[in-house]
Motif scaffolding. Sequence first.
Motif, mmCIF file in Angstrom:
data_model
loop_
_atom_site.group_PDB
_atom_site.id
_atom_site.type_symbol
_atom_site.label_atom_id
_atom_site.label_comp_id
_atom_site.label_asym_id
_atom_site.label_seq_id
_atom_site.Cartn_x
_atom_site.Cartn_y
_atom_site.Cartn_z
ATOM 1 N N HIS A 42 16.492 18.744 7.548
ATOM 2 C CA HIS A 42 17.280 17.541 7.276
ATOM 3 C C HIS A 42 17.614 16.747 8.539
ATOM 4 O O HIS A 42 18.708 16.185 8.654
ATOM 5 N N ALA A 43 16.649 16.686 9.458
ATOM 6 C CA ALA A 43 16.862 15.941 10.704
ATOM 7 C C ALA A 43 17.152 14.468 10.419
ATOM 8 O O ALA A 43 17.964 13.845 11.117
ATOM 9 N N ASP A 44 16.531 13.915 9.379
ATOM 10 C CA ASP A 44 16.776 12.518 9.038
ATOM 11 C C ASP A 44 18.224 12.296 8.606
ATOM 12 O O ASP A 44 18.860 11.310 8.999
ATOM 13 N N ALA A 45 18.769 13.209 7.827
ATOM 14 C CA ALA A 45 20.164 13.094 7.392
ATOM 15 C C ALA A 45 21.117 13.254 8.575
ATOM 16 O O ALA A 45 22.114 12.538 8.675
ATOM 17 N N LEU A 46 20.811 14.180 9.491
ATOM 18 C CA LEU A 46 21.652 14.345 10.684
ATOM 19 C C LEU A 46 21.656 13.075 11.520
ATOM 20 O O LEU A 46 22.700 12.652 12.024
ATOM 21 N N LEU A 47 20.495 12.445 11.645
ATOM 22 C CA LEU A 47 20.411 11.182 12.384
ATOM 23 C C LEU A 47 21.266 10.114 11.723
ATOM 24 O O LEU A 47 22.029 9.410 12.395
ATOM 25 N N GLU A 48 21.186 9.997 10.416
ATOM 26 C CA GLU A 48 21.991 9.000 9.709
ATOM 27 C C GLU A 48 23.483 9.288 9.861
ATOM 28 O O GLU A 48 24.286 8.364 10.029
ATOM 29 N N MET A 49 23.867 10.554 9.838
ATOM 30 C CA MET A 49 25.275 10.910 10.055
ATOM 31 C C MET A 49 25.730 10.478 11.448
ATOM 32 O O MET A 49 26.819 9.922 11.609
ATOM 33 N N ALA A 50 24.898 10.742 12.449
ATOM 34 C CA ALA A 50 25.244 10.363 13.824
ATOM 35 C C ALA A 50 25.356 8.853 13.960
ATOM 36 O O ALA A 50 26.265 8.349 14.626
ATOM 37 N N GLN A 51 24.451 8.141 13.322
ATOM 38 C CA GLN A 51 24.470 6.678 13.396
ATOM 39 C C GLN A 51 25.675 6.085 12.668
ATOM 40 O O GLN A 51 26.334 5.180 13.178
ATOM 41 N N ALA A 52 25.967 6.599 11.487
ATOM 42 C CA ALA A 52 27.031 6.022 10.660
ATOM 43 C C ALA A 52 28.422 6.475 11.062
ATOM 44 O O ALA A 52 29.362 5.675 11.058
ATOM 45 N N PHE A 53 28.577 7.758 11.402
ATOM 46 C CA PHE A 53 29.918 8.317 11.604
ATOM 47 C C PHE A 53 30.147 8.978 12.958
ATOM 48 O O PHE A 53 31.260 9.371 13.269
ATOM 49 N N GLY A 54 29.095 9.121 13.745
ATOM 50 C CA GLY A 54 29.221 9.804 15.030
ATOM 51 C C GLY A 54 29.334 8.880 16.226
ATOM 52 O O GLY A 54 29.272 9.335 17.366
ATOM 53 N N GLY A 55 29.468 7.582 15.960
ATOM 54 C CA GLY A 55 29.621 6.638 17.052
ATOM 55 C C GLY A 55 28.345 6.390 17.833
ATOM 56 O O GLY A 55 28.391 5.929 18.966
ATOM 57 N N GLN A 56 27.198 6.682 17.223
ATOM 58 C CA GLN A 56 25.921 6.534 17.912
ATOM 59 C C GLN A 56 24.934 5.714 17.068
ATOM 60 O O GLN A 56 23.895 6.208 16.646
ATOM 61 N N PRO A 57 25.218 4.433 16.839
ATOM 62 C CA PRO A 57 24.352 3.625 15.967
ATOM 63 C C PRO A 57 22.929 3.446 16.484
ATOM 64 O O PRO A 57 22.020 3.178 15.705
ATOM 65 N N GLU A 58 22.716 3.624 17.778
ATOM 66 C CA GLU A 58 21.379 3.457 18.360
ATOM 67 C C GLU A 58 20.637 4.782 18.524
ATOM 68 O O GLU A 58 19.576 4.830 19.147
ATOM 69 N N ALA A 59 21.177 5.859 17.976
ATOM 70 C CA ALA A 59 20.550 7.179 18.100
ATOM 71 C C ALA A 59 19.140 7.168 17.516
ATOM 72 O O ALA A 59 18.868 6.464 16.541
ATOM 73 N N THR A 60 18.277 7.975 18.111
ATOM 74 C CA THR A 60 16.905 8.101 17.613
ATOM 75 C C THR A 60 16.627 9.493 17.053
ATOM 76 O O THR A 60 15.608 9.700 16.399
ATOM 77 N N ALA A 61 17.499 10.450 17.322
ATOM 78 C CA ALA A 61 17.357 11.811 16.792
ATOM 79 C C ALA A 61 18.710 12.505 16.902
ATOM 80 O O ALA A 61 19.562 12.107 17.706
ATOM 81 N N ALA A 62 18.894 13.530 16.080
ATOM 82 C CA ALA A 62 20.135 14.319 16.130
ATOM 83 C C ALA A 62 19.845 15.729 15.659
ATOM 84 O O ALA A 62 18.986 15.939 14.797
ATOM 85 N N ARG A 63 20.562 16.671 16.240
ATOM 86 C CA ARG A 63 20.482 18.056 15.755
ATOM 87 C C ARG A 63 21.885 18.649 15.754
ATOM 88 O O ARG A 63 22.739 18.261 16.546
ATOM 89 N N CYS A 64 22.077 19.587 14.859
ATOM 90 C CA CYS A 64 23.382 20.223 14.698
ATOM 91 C C CYS A 64 23.495 21.417 15.631
ATOM 92 O O CYS A 64 22.601 22.260 15.686
#
Length: 98
Positions: free
Chosen positions: A22-44
């Motif tokens: 669910h890397a795509d969902a983690l990225l969307e979480m980071a962009q929407a709620f993690g203060g990182q709208p320009e993020a290109t990837a995220a991992r938990c």
Amino acid sequence: MKPDDPVSRGAEGAIAHLNEDHADALLEMAQAFGGQPEATAARCLDADRTGLDLVVTTAAGEVPARVEYEEPIDEPAGLRKATVKLAHAARAALEGAR
């Protein structure tokens, strides 16, 4: 892992699943709620009673981010429901911002 947090102590499998499937969902979480709208990837990195600790890839490098669940959970079994809600909310927030 946060040793005093019952969710964090039992979250290893759920974290691995999130990162693998669910890397795509983690990225969307980071962009929407993690203060990182320009993020290109995220991992938990960790999950606890109130949210997820992420590491986010940005143009400036990797940075930490925190996303909170809608409400706290008491045990690792609640992680799936909490993260699914968070993923749906993140996707809706991003779609509403477009």
